[in-house]
Scaffold this motif. Sequence first.
Motif, PDB file in Angstrom:
ATOM      1  N   GLY A  69       0.094   1.795  -1.000  1.00 52.39           N
ATOM      2  CA  GLY A  69       1.159   1.029  -0.346  1.00 52.39           C
ATOM      3  C   GLY A  69       0.770  -0.433  -0.313  1.00 52.39           C
ATOM      4  N   ALA A  70       1.587  -1.217   0.384  1.00 50.44           N
ATOM      5  CA  ALA A  70       1.314  -2.653   0.407  1.00 50.44           C
ATOM      6  C   ALA A  70       0.201  -3.011   1.382  1.00 50.44           C
ATOM      7  CB  ALA A  70       2.576  -3.424   0.749  1.00 50.44           C
ATOM      8  N   ASP A  74      -2.462  -5.470  -0.001  1.00 51.97           N
ATOM      9  CA  ASP A  74      -2.781  -6.742   0.667  1.00 51.97           C
ATOM     10  C   ASP A  74      -4.263  -6.819   1.024  1.00 51.97           C
ATOM     11  OD1 ASP A  74      -0.206  -7.879   0.595  1.00 51.97           O
ATOM     12  OD2 ASP A  74       0.388  -6.995   2.509  1.00 51.97           O
ATOM     13  N   HIS A  98       2.525 -10.804   6.992  1.00 50.27           N
ATOM     14  CA  HIS A  98       2.508  -9.464   7.585  1.00 50.27           C
ATOM     15  C   HIS A  98       1.104  -9.185   8.136  1.00 50.27           C
ATOM     16  CE1 HIS A  98       2.554  -5.015   7.634  1.00 50.27           C
ATOM     17  NE2 HIS A  98       3.836  -5.177   7.871  1.00 50.27           N
ATOM     18  N   MET A 145       3.554 -14.904   1.563  1.00 50.70           N
ATOM     19  CA  MET A 145       4.525 -13.860   1.231  1.00 50.70           C
ATOM     20  C   MET A 145       5.753 -14.467   0.559  1.00 50.70           C
ATOM     21  SD  MET A 145       5.643 -13.261   5.197  1.00 50.70           S
ATOM     22  CE  MET A 145       5.602 -11.527   5.069  1.00 50.70           C
ATOM     23  N   ASN A 149       9.282 -10.305   6.576  1.00 52.25           N
ATOM     24  CA  ASN A 149       9.859  -9.001   6.930  1.00 52.25           C
ATOM     25  C   ASN A 149      10.683  -9.041   8.222  1.00 52.25           C
ATOM     26  OD1 ASN A 149       6.901  -9.395   7.448  1.00 52.25           O
ATOM     27  ND2 ASN A 149       7.299  -7.797   8.962  1.00 52.25           N
ATOM     28  N   ASP A 176       2.588 -11.401  -1.159  1.00 52.85           N
ATOM     29  CA  ASP A 176       3.132 -10.136  -0.678  1.00 52.85           C
ATOM     30  C   ASP A 176       4.643 -10.225  -0.912  1.00 52.85           C
ATOM     31  OD1 ASP A 176       4.522  -8.390   1.022  1.00 52.85           O
ATOM     32  OD2 ASP A 176       2.860  -8.270   2.433  1.00 52.85           O
ATOM     33  N   SER A 199       5.518  -2.480  -2.261  1.00 55.48           N
ATOM     34  CA  SER A 199       5.492  -1.189  -1.572  1.00 55.48           C
ATOM     35  C   SER A 199       6.745  -0.413  -1.959  1.00 55.48           C
ATOM     36  CB  SER A 199       5.475  -1.441  -0.058  1.00 55.48           C
ATOM     37  OG  SER A 199       5.594  -0.214   0.619  1.00 55.48           O
ATOM     38  N   HIS A 201       8.353   2.149  -0.758  1.00 53.49           N
ATOM     39  CA  HIS A 201       9.356   2.637   0.204  1.00 53.49           C
ATOM     40  C   HIS A 201      10.296   1.551   0.726  1.00 53.49           C
ATOM     41  CE1 HIS A 201       7.563   1.632   4.325  1.00 53.49           C
ATOM     42  NE2 HIS A 201       6.546   1.370   3.541  1.00 53.49           N
ATOM     43  N   LYS A 202      10.062   0.310   0.292  1.00 56.90           N
ATOM     44  CA  LYS A 202      10.976  -0.758   0.707  1.00 56.90           C
ATOM     45  C   LYS A 202      12.111  -0.941  -0.294  1.00 56.90           C
ATOM     46  CE  LYS A 202       8.033  -1.877   4.022  1.00 56.90           C
ATOM     47  NZ  LYS A 202       8.248  -1.877   5.445  1.00 56.90           N
ATOM     48  N   CYS A 325       7.430  -2.831  11.146  1.00 63.60           N
ATOM     49  CA  CYS A 325       6.362  -2.329  10.285  1.00 63.60           C
ATOM     50  C   CYS A 325       5.178  -1.839  11.092  1.00 63.60           C
ATOM     51  CB  CYS A 325       5.886  -3.422   9.344  1.00 63.60           C
ATOM     52  SG  CYS A 325       7.059  -3.690   8.036  1.00 63.60           S
TER      53      CYS A 325
HETATM   54  N1  PLP Z   1       3.992  -6.415   3.795  1.00 62.96           N
HETATM   55  C1  PLP Z   1       5.247  -6.553   4.266  1.00 62.96           C
HETATM   56  C2  PLP Z   1       5.936  -7.872   4.131  1.00 62.96           C
HETATM   57  C3  PLP Z   1       5.901  -5.482   4.860  1.00 62.96           C
HETATM   58  O1  PLP Z   1       7.142  -5.639   5.322  1.00 62.96           O
HETATM   59  C4  PLP Z   1       5.215  -4.246   4.989  1.00 62.96           C
HETATM   60  C5  PLP Z   1       5.899  -3.146   5.697  1.00 62.96           C
HETATM   61  O2  PLP Z   1       5.387  -2.226   6.202  1.00 62.96           O
HETATM   62  C6  PLP Z   1       3.908  -4.151   4.470  1.00 62.96           C
HETATM   63  C7  PLP Z   1       3.333  -5.251   3.891  1.00 62.96           C
HETATM   64  C8  PLP Z   1       3.122  -2.867   4.526  1.00 62.96           C
HETATM   65  O3  PLP Z   1       3.565  -1.998   3.521  1.00 62.96           O
HETATM   66  P1  PLP Z   1       3.194  -0.441   3.525  1.00 62.96           P
HETATM   67  O4  PLP Z   1       4.138   0.198   4.480  1.00 62.96           O
HETATM   68  O5  PLP Z   1       3.445  -0.005   2.113  1.00 62.96           O
HETATM   69  O6  PLP Z   1       1.775  -0.303   3.893  1.00 62.96           O
END
Ligand code: PLP
Length: 378
Positions: A69-70, A74, A98, A145, A149, A176, A199, A201-202, A325
């Motif tokens: 995931g992100a 990151d 984030h 970023m 978010n 990001d 990521s 799931h977004k 998040c």
């Molecule tokens: N970076 C941003 C800008 C996000 O909105 C999110 C949301 O959770 C994340 C990172 C983390 O991503 P992940 O849910 O894939 O760990």
Amino acid sequence: MIYLDHAATTPLRPEAREAMAPFHGDLFGNPSGAHGIARRAKNALEAAREEAAELLGAEHPLDVVFTSGATEADNLAVVGAALAGGRRGGVVASAVEHEAVLEAARFAGRLGCPVEIVGVDDRGVADPEATAAACGPDTAVVALMAANNETGARQPVAKVAHAVRAQAPQALVHCDAVQSFVTEDVTVPALGADLVALSAHKFGGPQGTGLLYVRPGTDLEPVLHGGGQELGRRSGTHNVAGVVGMVAAMRATVADRTGFRERIGEARRRFEDRVRRAAPDAAFTLDPADRLVQHSHLRIPGVRADTMLVRLDAVGLAASAGSACSSGAMETSHVLAAMGIPAGDAAECLRFTFGWDHRPESGDAAGEIVAAVIGKLR
Ligand code: PLP
């Protein structure tokens, strides 16, 4: 239920669901194995990598590192760049990053890396010159970023990358791009970054899958140690189904971006018009030109966001306050604080985020619900 929390997570796109199904069945192999079942999984993984690289405008498939995931992407970008080559390199990050970036920077700080957090203006936007000025000869990585978010604020990533390169040519630029991938041109040439996190799931892919683009020749210290997958950059058995689903969602997202922007933009405009009619004093945090098209962040003066969210949930509308998040707790958002928004006002801020499954009429339906709840609460 009307779901207006796409910045938190999105429903799975049918393209992703379909692409993943065989990997939850016969194609279950571990791509690291040495037999036919493993090879079939490996082939699917590498085909997905090739397509992901192409969609991102990367030079080579191996520039793509698959992660969980992100948050992991990151961490690998920030901590991996700061510790590369056995150094304790400096980290520069914008104040509105984030938590995955800010907490990774703080962790690097605890390991002895100098950390600089750079402020933003009242629209939440980073200044290229101020960011560059925070860099020195020991800066290893600068994180900015693509879009925030919480507020949807879009950042001048390419300009910042340019200014940073002039000031500190050794520094890597990490972007990001999690929130912007849905509607913006997220490619390596457009961002001008050395590292880019996504990521799945977004944007209609599965949860628990993401990637980090890594410019060729970039040295990163791994954060996960083990079996040496992903050329040693990220150990751990691959989530093949997740990767295949993510790339199917990437493909669908990129193919539909223009139409999607129009549909969602119209939905969001109709929504905001209806809210404005119900509450003429509603304060939209940013002008539409400064934010992602799918993002509506606003304050209803005199109505607490937590009260509003409970009422909205009760009548079938899912939205969010601050950043969904993290824990979901009503803490004062570091993003709104960095923009100079007082804590009392921040507690009245709501976030409505549209997504791939919405049509223009979704904005009318959502607007009616929000208008009715405002009417009852005031
Ligand atoms: N970076 C941003 C800008 C996000 O909105 C999110 C949301 O959770 C994340 C990172 C983390 O991503 P992940 O849910 O894939 O760990």
